[in-house]
Design a protein around this motif. Structure first.
Motif, short mmCIF file in Angstrom:
data_model
loop_
_atom_site.label_atom_id
_atom_site.label_comp_id
_atom_site.label_asym_id
_atom_site.label_seq_id
_atom_site.Cartn_x
_atom_site.Cartn_y
_atom_site.Cartn_z
N PRO A 20 94.44 44.87 -56.47
CA PRO A 20 94.81 43.55 -56.99
C PRO A 20 95.95 42.87 -56.25
O PRO A 20 96.06 41.66 -56.27
N CYS A 21 96.81 43.65 -55.59
CA CYS A 21 97.93 43.05 -54.86
C CYS A 21 97.60 42.99 -53.38
O CYS A 21 97.23 44.01 -52.78
N ALA A 50 98.00 38.81 -62.78
CA ALA A 50 97.05 38.17 -61.85
C ALA A 50 96.91 36.68 -62.13
O ALA A 50 96.60 35.91 -61.22
N ASP A 51 97.15 36.26 -63.39
CA ASP A 51 97.02 34.84 -63.72
C ASP A 51 98.30 34.05 -63.43
O ASP A 51 98.39 32.87 -63.74
N VAL A 104 100.65 40.95 -57.62
CA VAL A 104 100.27 41.49 -58.93
C VAL A 104 101.00 42.81 -59.12
O VAL A 104 100.81 43.75 -58.34
N GLY A 107 95.19 44.40 -65.59
CA GLY A 107 94.75 43.16 -66.18
C GLY A 107 95.10 43.00 -67.65
O GLY A 107 94.50 42.18 -68.36
#
Length: 356
Positions: free
Chosen positions: A91-92, A193-194, A244, A292
């Motif tokens: 994610p990052c 993430a948002d 993230v 998440g």
């Protein structure tokens, strides 16, 4: 959102990965670690651990196959290794590592976002160093651009005359002007993430021999006056990277405002106090972010908190801390005790003036 029972991969085998595995388990996840052979203490708490070199493509592929999401626990994981992994599981962005691993890239990146670093210049040979010292002045610090930490890879230059006897330790160096500061502090931000972010209270960081010795709350008044400006920069860095997880920026509190020192794209030593001292620890929020999940509250739960590192052979007397009220001991399980090595930490929560 990563469902319970999923597997989180952790690149790196140090104490930060060890402390990440605890909240991961509390949230119903298993962890698998990956690192070359060494004192991989994270493996003590992971469900499994793969020991292989960073350039072992087959081992990395097997690690990725077994993981649902992958993060890292230290900033010197080779970017090439991360880029071999399925990016949908990371994610990052690896760019965060790429920038943090090179002090020159890092300072240029931060200045482009409006941050202020100490005066600096790239140094590849003796002529570069003389030119940098003449332009920036002395005293100053010569550093390796890559791999230095805890005071390693740094040489203080008090005066121009010192250059005559200095033998350059290779190329790819950076010279930084000396910063006169009143306090050192860090900004630790958790970013989902948002784009949602949570900040932890900034500690007053005290270093000895280039190694963080203590982080304490509340920080001096000058830090309180400068923390919003520092947080604004941290948010810009995190947003620019699409970060993230937990990201840390270190600062000098100076008479004319905060001066950026360095960043770490990971959970940070100056945030260890959050395990017992905050509503949600930095480690739990890092796991929440990469999984998440919603980020947790970061508020301190005591008016005064102090975290001290246990370094080198001080670990031999660490059990003495267990007799103190409000004292929380963490030992990392490292077998090789040596000078300057972080063997554990202790956090004290002072809930009233009498305890403090």
């Amino acid at each position: 959102m990563l469902p319970p029972g999923s597997t989180i991969g952790i690149l790196g085998g140090g104490q930060l990965g060890r402390m990440m595995a605890v909240p991961a388990a509390q949230l119903g996840y298993r962890c698998i670690g990956f690192a070359p052979e060494g004192d991989n203490v994270a493996g003590d708490l992971c469900a499994d651990f793969i020991t292989a070199d960073w350039d072992d493509a087959a081992a990395l592929a097997e690690f990725a196959r077994r993981c649902d999401v992958i993060t890292w626990e230290f900033e010197n994981v080779p970017v090439a290794a991360v880029e071999q992994l399925p990016q949908a599981k990371v994610p990052c962005p690896p760019r965060a590592l790429e920038i943090a691993q090179d002090r020159l890239l890092e300072k240029n990146f931060v200045e482009e976002l409006g941050g202020r670093a100490a005066p600096f210049a790239a140094v590849d040979d003796a002529a570069d160093l003389r030119a940098a010292a003449a332009r920036i002045g002395t005293p100053g610090i010569l550093k390796t651009r890559r791999d230095g930490y805890d005071g390693k890879g740094q040489w203080r230059i008090e005066a121009a005359a010192d250059l005559d006897s200095l033998e350059l330790p290779g190329d790819s160096l950076i010279y930084e002007g000396f910063v006169r500061f009143e306090a050192e502090f860090s900004v630790i931000v958790a970013r989902a993430a948002d784009g949602a972010v949570r900040f932890y209270d900034s500690t007053h960081n005290e270093h000895r021999g280039g190694i963080l010795a203590r982080s304490a709350l509340p920080a001096p008044a000058i830090v309180g006056k400068q923390v919003e400006e520092a947080r604004d920069l941290a948010r810009k860095v995190a947003d620019a990277l699409g970060y993230v997880g937990v990201l840390t920026l270190e600062f000098f509190a100076c008479a004319d405002g905060p001066v950026f020192n360095e960043m770490a794209p990971r959970v940070h030593n100056s945030g260890h106090w959050t395990i017992e001292g905050a509503v949600t620890s930095q480690f739990a929020n890092h796991i929440r972010a990469v999984a998440g999940l919603p980020l947790g509250e970061t508020t301190p739960i005591a008016p005064r908190i102090a975290m001290d590192n246990i370094i080198g052979d001080a670990v031999e007397n660490a059990a003495d801390y267990l007799t103190e009220a409000g004292c929380h001991l963490h030992l990392y399980g490292k077998e090789d005790v040596r000078d300057g090595r972080k063997m554990g930490h202790v956090t004290r929560l002072f809930r009233n003036a009498e305890q403090a």
